[in-house]
Design a protein around this motif. Sequence first.
Motif, short mmCIF file in Angstrom:
data_model
loop_
_atom_site.label_atom_id
_atom_site.label_comp_id
_atom_site.label_asym_id
_atom_site.label_seq_id
_atom_site.Cartn_x
_atom_site.Cartn_y
_atom_site.Cartn_z
N TYR A 59 0.82 -1.21 0.00
CA TYR A 59 0.00 0.00 0.00
C TYR A 59 0.86 1.27 0.00
CZ TYR A 59 -4.38 -2.51 0.71
OH TYR A 59 -5.47 -3.32 0.55
N ALA A 60 1.96 1.25 0.71
CA ALA A 60 2.86 2.40 0.71
C ALA A 60 3.44 2.63 -0.68
CB ALA A 60 3.97 2.20 1.73
N ARG A 63 0.69 4.07 -2.87
CA ARG A 63 0.46 5.46 -2.48
C ARG A 63 1.54 6.37 -3.07
NH1 ARG A 63 0.97 5.10 2.91
NH2 ARG A 63 -0.97 3.95 2.96
N LYS A 64 2.79 5.92 -3.00
CA LYS A 64 3.90 6.71 -3.54
C LYS A 64 3.76 6.86 -5.05
CE LYS A 64 8.90 6.81 -3.84
NZ LYS A 64 10.14 6.09 -3.55
N ARG A 66 1.01 6.75 -6.80
CA ARG A 66 -0.14 7.62 -7.08
C ARG A 66 0.23 9.09 -6.91
NH1 ARG A 66 -3.65 5.19 -3.95
NH2 ARG A 66 -3.27 6.52 -2.17
#
Length: 88
Positions: A59-60, A63-64, A66
């Motif tokens: 997920y990290a 997120r990065k 995105r």
Amino acid sequence: MPFVWIGALLIVLKWLEVGPMAQWSWWWILLPLALAFAWFELIEPLFGLDRRKAVEDQYAKLRKERVEAQFGASRPAGKSEKRSGARG
């Protein structure tokens, strides 16, 4: 991870015969390493802690990516303008 560090420290102290660790049995010296092994090989998989960490890392990363997709396109243009303005 603290069990690994404690175990390594106890091994060094036993090997150098420092303090009361020189008199301790090797079983007591190696106990923190056995606990670390039990934690990483038995307890983490049993409760799914290793999978949770993998999902959080995924997920990290998403997120990065995105954030870079949204704001990354405007940055290179801004940086190139500042570079050309500073040089010229």
